[in-house]
Write a protein that holds these residues in place. Structure first.
Motif, PDB file in Angstrom:
ATOM      1  N   PRO A  99     -33.359 -38.997  61.683  1.00  0.00           N
ATOM      2  CA  PRO A  99     -34.693 -39.037  60.646  1.00  0.00           C
ATOM      3  C   PRO A  99     -34.179 -38.915  59.022  1.00  0.00           C
ATOM      4  N   GLN A 100     -33.130 -38.083  59.151  1.00  0.00           N
ATOM      5  CA  GLN A 100     -32.604 -38.299  57.754  1.00  0.00           C
ATOM      6  C   GLN A 100     -32.215 -39.708  57.188  1.00  0.00           C
ATOM      7  N   ALA A 101     -31.822 -40.520  58.116  1.00  0.00           N
ATOM      8  CA  ALA A 101     -31.501 -41.819  57.769  1.00  0.00           C
ATOM      9  C   ALA A 101     -32.795 -42.443  57.291  1.00  0.00           C
ATOM     10  N   SER A 102     -33.757 -42.511  57.803  1.00  0.00           N
ATOM     11  CA  SER A 102     -35.078 -42.853  57.375  1.00  0.00           C
ATOM     12  C   SER A 102     -35.615 -42.345  55.902  1.00  0.00           C
ATOM     13  N   ARG A 103     -35.207 -40.955  55.683  1.00  0.00           N
ATOM     14  CA  ARG A 103     -35.317 -40.362  54.436  1.00  0.00           C
ATOM     15  C   ARG A 103     -34.718 -41.091  53.324  1.00  0.00           C
ATOM     16  N   LYS A 104     -33.315 -41.354  53.890  1.00  0.00           N
ATOM     17  CA  LYS A 104     -32.388 -42.258  52.898  1.00  0.00           C
ATOM     18  C   LYS A 104     -32.882 -43.534  52.448  1.00  0.00           C
ATOM     19  N   LEU A 105     -33.554 -44.411  53.881  1.00  0.00           N
ATOM     20  CA  LEU A 105     -34.141 -45.600  53.763  1.00  0.00           C
ATOM     21  C   LEU A 105     -35.276 -45.436  52.589  1.00  0.00           C
ATOM     22  N   TYR A 106     -36.121 -44.641  52.539  1.00  0.00           N
ATOM     23  CA  TYR A 106     -37.070 -44.579  51.758  1.00  0.00           C
ATOM     24  C   TYR A 106     -36.654 -44.322  50.273  1.00  0.00           C
ATOM     25  N   GLU A 107     -35.595 -43.445  50.158  1.00  0.00           N
ATOM     26  CA  GLU A 107     -35.246 -43.163  48.658  1.00  0.00           C
ATOM     27  C   GLU A 107     -34.295 -44.233  48.100  1.00  0.00           C
ATOM     28  N   GLU A 108     -33.689 -45.110  48.797  1.00  0.00           N
ATOM     29  CA  GLU A 108     -33.020 -46.064  48.244  1.00  0.00           C
ATOM     30  C   GLU A 108     -33.557 -47.362  48.208  1.00  0.00           C
ATOM     31  N   ALA A 109     -34.742 -47.743  49.033  1.00  0.00           N
ATOM     32  CA  ALA A 109     -35.206 -49.072  49.156  1.00  0.00           C
ATOM     33  C   ALA A 109     -35.833 -49.372  47.772  1.00  0.00           C
ATOM     34  N   ALA A 110     -35.704 -50.463  47.360  1.00  0.00           N
ATOM     35  CA  ALA A 110     -35.984 -50.912  45.779  1.00  0.00           C
ATOM     36  C   ALA A 110     -37.732 -51.247  45.670  1.00  0.00           C
ATOM     37  N   SER A 111     -38.269 -51.116  47.030  1.00  0.00           N
ATOM     38  CA  SER A 111     -39.678 -51.290  46.989  1.00  0.00           C
ATOM     39  C   SER A 111     -40.451 -50.522  46.069  1.00  0.00           C
ATOM     40  N   THR A 112     -41.537 -51.186  45.344  1.00  0.00           N
ATOM     41  CA  THR A 112     -42.450 -50.377  44.654  1.00  0.00           C
ATOM     42  C   THR A 112     -43.624 -49.648  45.515  1.00  0.00           C
ATOM     43  N   ASP A 113     -43.904 -50.392  46.650  1.00  0.00           N
ATOM     44  CA  ASP A 113     -44.627 -49.848  47.389  1.00  0.00           C
ATOM     45  C   ASP A 113     -43.892 -49.292  48.561  1.00  0.00           C
ATOM     46  N   LYS A 114     -43.848 -47.815  48.751  1.00  0.00           N
ATOM     47  CA  LYS A 114     -43.276 -47.570  49.954  1.00  0.00           C
ATOM     48  C   LYS A 114     -43.845 -46.187  50.225  1.00  0.00           C
ATOM     49  N   SER A 115     -43.965 -45.686  51.413  1.00  0.00           N
ATOM     50  CA  SER A 115     -44.366 -44.411  52.026  1.00  0.00           C
ATOM     51  C   SER A 115     -43.607 -43.892  53.146  1.00  0.00           C
ATOM     52  N   LEU A 116     -43.466 -42.714  53.279  1.00  0.00           N
ATOM     53  CA  LEU A 116     -42.632 -42.003  54.176  1.00  0.00           C
ATOM     54  C   LEU A 116     -43.503 -41.048  54.879  1.00  0.00           C
ATOM     55  N   LYS A 117     -43.464 -40.866  56.280  1.00  0.00           N
ATOM     56  CA  LYS A 117     -44.188 -39.952  56.965  1.00  0.00           C
ATOM     57  C   LYS A 117     -43.250 -39.190  57.955  1.00  0.00           C
ATOM     58  N   LEU A 118     -42.603 -37.978  57.774  1.00  0.00           N
ATOM     59  CA  LEU A 118     -41.653 -37.282  58.582  1.00  0.00           C
ATOM     60  C   LEU A 118     -42.574 -36.353  59.213  1.00  0.00           C
ATOM     61  N   LEU A 119     -42.593 -36.353  60.701  1.00  0.00           N
ATOM     62  CA  LEU A 119     -43.424 -35.653  61.509  1.00  0.00           C
ATOM     63  C   LEU A 119     -42.860 -34.475  62.464  1.00  0.00           C
ATOM     64  N   GLU A 120     -43.160 -33.191  62.036  1.00  0.00           N
ATOM     65  CA  GLU A 120     -42.490 -32.158  62.485  1.00  0.00           C
ATOM     66  C   GLU A 120     -42.687 -31.903  64.000  1.00  0.00           C
ATOM     67  N   GLY A 121     -41.618 -31.679  64.814  1.00  0.00           N
ATOM     68  CA  GLY A 121     -41.887 -31.570  66.146  1.00  0.00           C
ATOM     69  C   GLY A 121     -42.061 -32.723  67.336  1.00  0.00           C
ATOM     70  N   LEU A 122     -42.094 -33.719  66.662  1.00  0.00           N
ATOM     71  CA  LEU A 122     -42.331 -35.193  67.371  1.00  0.00           C
ATOM     72  C   LEU A 122     -40.852 -35.753  67.732  1.00  0.00           C
ATOM     73  N   LEU A 123     -40.853 -36.607  68.855  1.00  0.00           N
ATOM     74  CA  LEU A 123     -39.597 -37.025  69.164  1.00  0.00           C
ATOM     75  C   LEU A 123     -39.578 -38.634  68.945  1.00  0.00           C
ATOM     76  N   HIS A 124     -38.731 -39.341  69.723  1.00  0.00           N
ATOM     77  CA  HIS A 124     -38.498 -40.916  69.272  1.00  0.00           C
ATOM     78  C   HIS A 124     -39.538 -41.818  69.389  1.00  0.00           C
ATOM     79  N   ASP A 125     -40.403 -41.725  70.423  1.00  0.00           N
ATOM     80  CA  ASP A 125     -41.203 -42.744  71.013  1.00  0.00           C
ATOM     81  C   ASP A 125     -42.936 -42.196  70.286  1.00  0.00           C
ATOM     82  N   LEU A 126     -42.783 -42.547  68.996  1.00  0.00           N
ATOM     83  CA  LEU A 126     -44.136 -41.837  68.255  1.00  0.00           C
ATOM     84  C   LEU A 126     -45.192 -42.404  68.763  1.00  0.00           C
ATOM     85  N   LEU A 127     -45.462 -43.755  69.231  1.00  0.00           N
ATOM     86  CA  LEU A 127     -46.591 -44.204  69.724  1.00  0.00           C
ATOM     87  C   LEU A 127     -47.035 -43.842  71.162  1.00  0.00           C
TER      88      LEU A 127
END
Length: 452
Positions: free
Chosen positions: A404-432
């Protein structure tokens, strides 16, 4: 006769040798042997001839013919021989690790061979006039392995088609189609089209490692209800597509296939905004695809859940050995991820449904597949700042498959002006497929609705 250049002796049947007359050529310093034939063959004269011939070979000085043989050591033929020897040494070294796989392949080949034999017996009564010789597949291990893979892929495709045909939801029209890749592989694709809702956009869905697009049917129908037509593709080696189950020789193949499939979807829906959704390795494939400026210009946004932009191997040594082992034994299986391994959901019913699905691969990870995942994650880590499309990243904080920290890094380093990040406490891999799946689907649909 005797040919002095090749030392070849040709003896007519029932012949006799006289002792040869020897003529010496002073200007060539070469002795010429002339033999006279008699009707009968005498062994003592022949023995004398052989001794004379070998005596001459022993005292003859080094000539250009011998030097030519020395030069041949550096020829292309010698190089080929050396490569063959090297290949034999490599096969000898890796042979102990291939025993199980070879036995499995031959066993499968014998099974196919028995089926062919039974088929020939059934047809024997109607075509007894034509004798047909059938070679058991087990006698051809390489071809038998290919036959088994093709047969297994065909069985998976048949099951995937059956599930589409039997889906009788009144609110959705579910269809399938077969898509041919640039390499000639047949890929299974399917679509979900809303019956009553007006289509406002298109979503191209890419599943994760070891699963298939049909697992996201509930999510696709939720998207249908909100005016989105959904297309899903089983990438190579997965679901109803060609290839050894869960084996990916190169994830670049999947990236290329995804681009081609996206072109097909855009051609069918030219006036609609197109979004991409990818889970885990499917998310990594989409991320790499949209780094291509041509794809970026055609995509209105991407949503990724638990993207494989950061993966920790089971042991650090695997990072060092993976390139070597994947080259020598690409299909070798490593027991690092299977149904008894890392948990992917907190919903017991979702786990039972996943691991009882024949289209879901539950065996050990294949070395080449694992190496390809490491390779694509490394590429994405170095190119996150090139990402400019609208981006929505969701990740469970207790995920033990992708970081999940790699996803945080993706969000921070992406050059997209429209970007959102949602980190979900206690959830595992298959979110859906977590107990909170309905809330997660609503978050994704709301994000898409705001960009249509």
């Amino acid at each position: 006769m005797i040919c002095s250049s090749s030392r070849t002796i040709v003896i007519p049947r029932e012949a006799k040798f006289q002792y040869p007359k020897i003529y010496k050529h002073s200007h060539l310093n070469v002795k010429t042997y002339v033999y006279h034939w008699k009707p009968r063959f005498q062994s003592k004269d022949f023995s004398r001839l052989i001794r004379s011939n070998f005596r001459r070979m022993a005292i003859e000085p080094l000539t250009s013919g011998a030097s030519g043989r020395i030069n041949a050591l550096f020829s292309l033929r010698a190089l080929r021989s050396f490569l063959l020897l090297l290949n034999a040494v490599v096969l000898f070294l890796v042979l102990p690790f291939r025993g199980t796989r070879r036995a499995s392949a031959i066993g499968s080949g014998e099974k196919v061979g028995k089926e062919v034999k039974q088929e020939s017996r059934r047809k024997g009564s109607s075509s007894s006039s034509a004798a047909v010789v059938r070679v058991p597949v087990a006698m051809l291990p390489h071809r038998s392995a290919a036959v088994v893979v093709d047969k297994e892929a065909a069985a998976r495709r048949s099951l995937a088609i059956q599930r589409v045909v039997q889906d009788d939801d009144n609110e959705t029209v579910r269809e399938f189609s077969l898509f041919t890749s640039a390499r000639g592989d047949t890929l299974f694709t399917q679509s979900w089209t809303p019956v009553s809702a007006t289509v406002r956009g298109v979503v191209v869905l890419l599943h994760g490692l070891n699963e298939h697009s049909g697992r996201y049917s509930d999510f696709a129908k939720r998207l249908n209800a909100n005016g989105f037509k959904v297309y899903g593709m089983d990438w190579i080696g997965h679901g109803g597509s060609d290839g050894l189950h869960a084996y990916v020789h190169s994830l670049d193949f999947a990236v290329t296939d995804m681009k081609m499939f996206l072109e097909k979807v855009l051609a069918e829906n030219p006036e609609l905004p197109c979004f991409c959704f990818g889970h885990s390795t499917g998310g990594a494939i989409i991320l790499k695809a949209v780094l291509d400026p041509k794809v970026e210009a055609k995509v209105s946004g991407i949503v990724v859940t638990s993207p494989a932009v950061g993966v920790q191997p089971s042991h650090p040594i695997f990072v060092v050995l993976a390139p070597i082992i994947s080259f020598l034994l690409p299909r070798y299986q490593v027991s690092v991820t299977n149904k008894k391994g890392l948990p992917v959901s907190r919903d017991p019913e979702a786990l039972v449904a996943k691991y009882s699905d024949p289209l879901v691969y539950t065996g050990p990870l294949r070395v080449r597949t694992g190496y390809e995942i490491l390779r694509i994650t490394s590429y994405l880590q170095q190119n996150m700042n090139r990402l400019r499309v609208p981006l929505f990243v969701l990740h469970g904080m207790d995920d033990t498959v992708t970081d999940p920290q790699a996803s945080r890094k993706l969000y921070e380093e992406a050059a997209s002006t429209d970007k959102s990040l949602k980190l979900l406490e206690g959830l595992l891999h298959d979110l859906l497929f977590e107990p909170e799946r309905e809330t997660i689907m609503d978050d994704i649909i709301q994000w898409l609705n705001c960009r249509v």
